[in-house]
Design an enzyme around this catalytic site. Structure first.
Site, PDB file in Angstrom:
ATOM      1  N   SER A 228     -24.575  -1.060 -30.964  1.00 48.20           N
ATOM      2  CA  SER A 228     -24.641  -2.417 -31.500  1.00 48.20           C
ATOM      3  C   SER A 228     -25.835  -2.558 -32.438  1.00 48.20           C
ATOM      4  O   SER A 228     -25.903  -1.879 -33.462  1.00 48.20           O
ATOM      5  CB  SER A 228     -24.683  -3.424 -30.345  1.00 48.20           C
ATOM      6  N   HIS A 346     -19.184  -8.950 -31.005  1.00 49.87           N
ATOM      7  CA  HIS A 346     -18.151  -7.963 -31.323  1.00 49.87           C
ATOM      8  C   HIS A 346     -16.741  -8.500 -31.040  1.00 49.87           C
ATOM      9  O   HIS A 346     -15.859  -7.752 -30.614  1.00 49.87           O
ATOM     10  CB  HIS A 346     -18.404  -6.651 -30.576  1.00 49.87           C
TER      11      HIS A 346
END
Length: 450
Positions: A228, A346
């Site tokens: 991430s 996400h």
């Protein structure tokens, strides 16, 4: 045993183990034992007449016969299995050569046949593998959001340059980042607007410690990846971004994602599955519950992170996640664990954060990676700066394919050595995930404490 076999235009059944070949653009599964003609047991499924006519042309009028293919890579096996363009004459010739009256059984899977290779399906093809002993190389992994804790960075302060790194970041951000990392409170640190810069700067400070302890890490590194927001740390390590540009970029990213998370109550939770877990059905049921019972338009509940085969991270509307928590036993979900984050990252709920991040990214001067960097979107390497501009904004609303990235980096033939792996950043989650995906690779893991 009976086996269900399918033509491209009709579903049919007949007995036998499978051997695949093409006939007039129709996929047929040949069994090892068939009944032909009128002499057959009425309790067994019949063979189509079209197929019987083809057999008559081949002069195969026996009542019972067996079919098997050689394990060697010869025209009568590999061509029958793989070739897409066969004339009827060619099919007849290949089947004649392939049919043998033997009791040998076929391998269970085509990949068990010697010489069978599906190179396009090999995940390791995406990886950079220099012609050297893998044990002499290294891979660097950077932590992502969710691994933060109060006190992180304390063990790094004795190393030269770390305090200056935090001071430089604080000047760009407009607040004392080191104070938040060391003293918290945790409720403040878990906010996206503070958490993401804290993870980035702490990870890059840990990189200073790593270079002190292992000066050869830069020369021997054959790949890097970040989970991430950790992908920004990996891009700094690969000299695609400067430290100052990365801090400015993560500031825009964190603020944009914080605004997006505040628009809709949302969250993330880790889901532990078993072989009988109906996860996709559970996600669909959660969305239907929100849509039908709560009258929510376009509810979101989907996989946000692929961690390892038995574990995923699910993100979405808070109502959908509450439904999963209350009813997870009905879908045979083993266990759930909430993540200390403030939004459904996400997922499509982050779409509004893409535009400001992309605009800021286009203003920066990006360089070609000096070390292969594997992205979270498709688990492949960034080819150039243009590729970074295209994929990095997509990462914010696409699932993190971490499990796939680990397969790309570490999958290899049996007996091959594994590289050293350095885990950088707060927490030790990435090492745990690596051990779950590839235990042998995890034996060569070294964690840099912060």
């Amino acid at each position: 045993m009976a086996s269900c076999c399918r033509f491209t235009y009709r579903c049919l059944r007949f007995r036998g183990s499978s051997s695949l070949f093409k006939l007039h653009n129709q996929t047929i599964l040949l069994g090892r034992t068939f009944s032909s003609g009128d002499d057959h047991d009425t309790s067994e499924p019949r063979i189509p007449r079209r197929f019987l006519k083809k057999l008559e042309k081949l002069n195969t009028k026996e009542t019972k016969y067996e079919i098997s293919f050689s394990e060697k890579r010869t025209p009568n096996s590999s061509h029958v299995i793989h070739d897409e363009k066969h004339t009827p004459e060619r099919v007849a010739k290949l089947v004649r050569e392939s049919v043998t009256l033997t009791s040998d059984t076929l391998p269970e899977f085509p990949s068990d046949i010697k010489g069978y290779h599906y190179k396009k399906r090999l995940q390791s093809n995406k990886a950079y593998r220099p012609a050297t002993d893998p044990s002499l190389t290294s891979i660097v992994l950077f932590q992502g959001q969710g691994s933060q804790f109060v006190g992180m960075g304390k063990d790094l302060l004795p190393y030269p340059g770390v305090k200056e790194l935090f001071d430089k970041a604080s000047t760009i951000l407009g607040y004392d980042l080191l104070k938040i990392c060391l003293k918290g409170p945790f409720e403040e640190l878990r906010k996206t607007v503070y958490c993401q810069p804290a993870i980035l700067v702490t990870s890059l400070a840990a990189l200073i410690k790593l270079r002190e302890l292992h000066p050869e890490v830069d020369d021997k590194c054959v790949g890097t990846a970040g989970f991430s927001v950790g992908e920004l740390s990996a891009l700094v390590f690969a000299e695609v971004l400067t430290f100052e540009d990365a801090v400015e970029l993560v500031k825009v990213r964190a603020e944009a994602m914080q605004r997006a998370s505040e628009e809709t109550p949302s969250g993330m939770m880790t889901v532990f599955c078993g072989h009988d877990t109906k996860l996709n059905f559970a996600l669909h049921a959660a969305k239907e519950y929100c849509r039908v019972k709560l009258h929510m338009p376009n509810p979101v509940c989907c996989i946000a992170n692929y961690l390892f085969p038995e574990c995923k991270v699910v993100a979405g509307n808070m109502e959908a996640l509450d439904f999963l928590e209350k009813n997870h036993r009905d879908f045979r979900i083993r266990r759930l664990k909430w993540l200390p984050v403030s939004g459904a990252f996400h997922t499509s709920l982050m779409d509004s954060a893409k535009a400001p991040f992309r605009d800021k990214l286009k203003q920066l001067e990006l360089k070609k990676p000096c070390v292969p960097v594997y992205n979270n979107v498709n688990a492949s390497r960034y080819k150039n700066a243009r590729n970074v501009v295209d994929l990095l904004p997509k990462q914010m609303c696409s699932p993190v394919k971490w499990e796939q990235t680990m397969h790309v980096l570490y999958s290899r033939d049996q007996g091959k050595a594994f590289p050293k792996t350095f885990e950088i950043g707060p927490g030790g989650q990435l090492g745990v995930l690596l051990n779950k995906v590839n235990h042998k690779a995890g034996l060569h893991l070294f964690r840099v404490d912060v």
